[in-house]
Write an enzyme that holds these catalytic residues in place. Structure first.
Site, mmCIF file in Angstrom:
data_model
loop_
_atom_site.group_PDB
_atom_site.id
_atom_site.type_symbol
_atom_site.label_atom_id
_atom_site.label_comp_id
_atom_site.label_asym_id
_atom_site.label_seq_id
_atom_site.Cartn_x
_atom_site.Cartn_y
_atom_site.Cartn_z
ATOM 1 N N GLY A 47 40.252 39.895 44.928
ATOM 2 C CA GLY A 47 39.141 40.796 43.942
ATOM 3 C C GLY A 47 39.187 39.346 42.639
ATOM 4 C CD GLN A 52 40.780 36.227 37.676
ATOM 5 O OE1 GLN A 52 40.493 37.404 38.533
ATOM 6 N NE2 GLN A 52 41.741 35.891 37.926
ATOM 7 C CB CYS A 100 47.166 36.817 39.260
ATOM 8 S SG CYS A 100 45.717 36.799 38.534
ATOM 9 C CG LEU A 101 42.068 34.348 43.251
ATOM 10 C CD1 LEU A 101 40.757 34.176 43.586
ATOM 11 C CD2 LEU A 101 43.043 33.534 44.590
ATOM 12 C CG HIS A 142 45.287 42.182 39.827
ATOM 13 N ND1 HIS A 142 46.102 42.046 40.251
ATOM 14 C CD2 HIS A 142 44.307 41.497 39.085
ATOM 15 C CE1 HIS A 142 46.554 40.928 39.374
ATOM 16 N NE2 HIS A 142 45.276 39.930 39.195
ATOM 17 C CD GLU A 143 40.439 41.667 40.523
ATOM 18 O OE1 GLU A 143 40.560 40.894 39.826
ATOM 19 O OE2 GLU A 143 41.489 41.414 41.376
ATOM 20 C CG HIS A 146 41.924 40.130 35.832
ATOM 21 N ND1 HIS A 146 42.158 39.143 34.923
ATOM 22 C CD2 HIS A 146 41.767 40.083 36.721
ATOM 23 C CE1 HIS A 146 43.405 38.626 36.223
ATOM 24 N NE2 HIS A 146 42.987 38.352 37.342
#
Ligand code: NI
Length: 175
Positions: A47, A52, A100-101, A142-143, A146
């Site tokens: 995701g 990000q 997470c990236l 989670h997304e 963000h």
């Protein structure tokens, strides 16, 4: 098409509340979403949220057929979700490891609602509505966090369950 740099925790854009998208079916939006998919694929993520890559708009993408980062996870269809809203279907939550990236090499245990319904639109402005559970529900929560400037470490309740993947013995795959 371009792989974009993923901002890491500490960058102020990741803490902002992102703005809703007002115009759909535009070349600019299409190119942004292509870049998001290229970036997510290159990083091996499941995701990605527009903030990000430094774009403070309420756009997330997610989905995978099989993930090296999460080898046991059930596949999720590739999805573009814009201006999303989440409804929690009951009070049940599950605690599980999350990464997470924007927080490379780390994992932490976070509680998320097990069953949710989400609604939003795709890049053409067409409505997407889906009722999901477990990992799919976790990824969406989670997304969407963000988009509200929230990174998963802010939600960890037990900081002894937060650390580097290699040290935690969770697997050899890095972010
Ligand atoms: Ni993330």
């Amino acid at each position: 098409m371009a792989v974009r740099q993923v901002l890491r925790m500490g960058h102020p854009t990741l803490l902002k509340v992102a703005q809703p998208v007002a115009k759909f079916n535009t070349a600019t939006l299409d190119r942004l979403i292509e870049d998001m998919f290229d970036t997510m694929a290159e990083q091996g993520g499941v995701g990605l949220a527009a903030p990000q890559i430094g774009v403070s708009l309420r756009i997330i993408i997610f989905g995978f057929e099989c993930s090296e980062r999460y080898p046991d996870a059930v596949p999720i269809p590739m999805t573009v979700l814009i201006n999303p809203a989440i409804e929690f279907l009951d009070a049940e939550q599950q605690a599980d490891w999350e990464g997470c990236l924007s927080v490379p090499d780390l994992r932490g245990v976070v509680s998320r609602y097990t069953r949710i319904r989400f609604r939003g639109v795709d890049q053409f402005g067409d409505v997407i509505e889906r009722t999901v559970k477990d990992f799919h529900a976790r990824v969406v929560q989670h997304e969407v966090d963000h988009l509200d400037g929230i990174l998963y470490p802010q939600k960890i309740e037990d900081m002894t369950r937060f650390g580097f993947i290699d040290e935690l013995g969770l697997g050899k795959k890095a972010d």
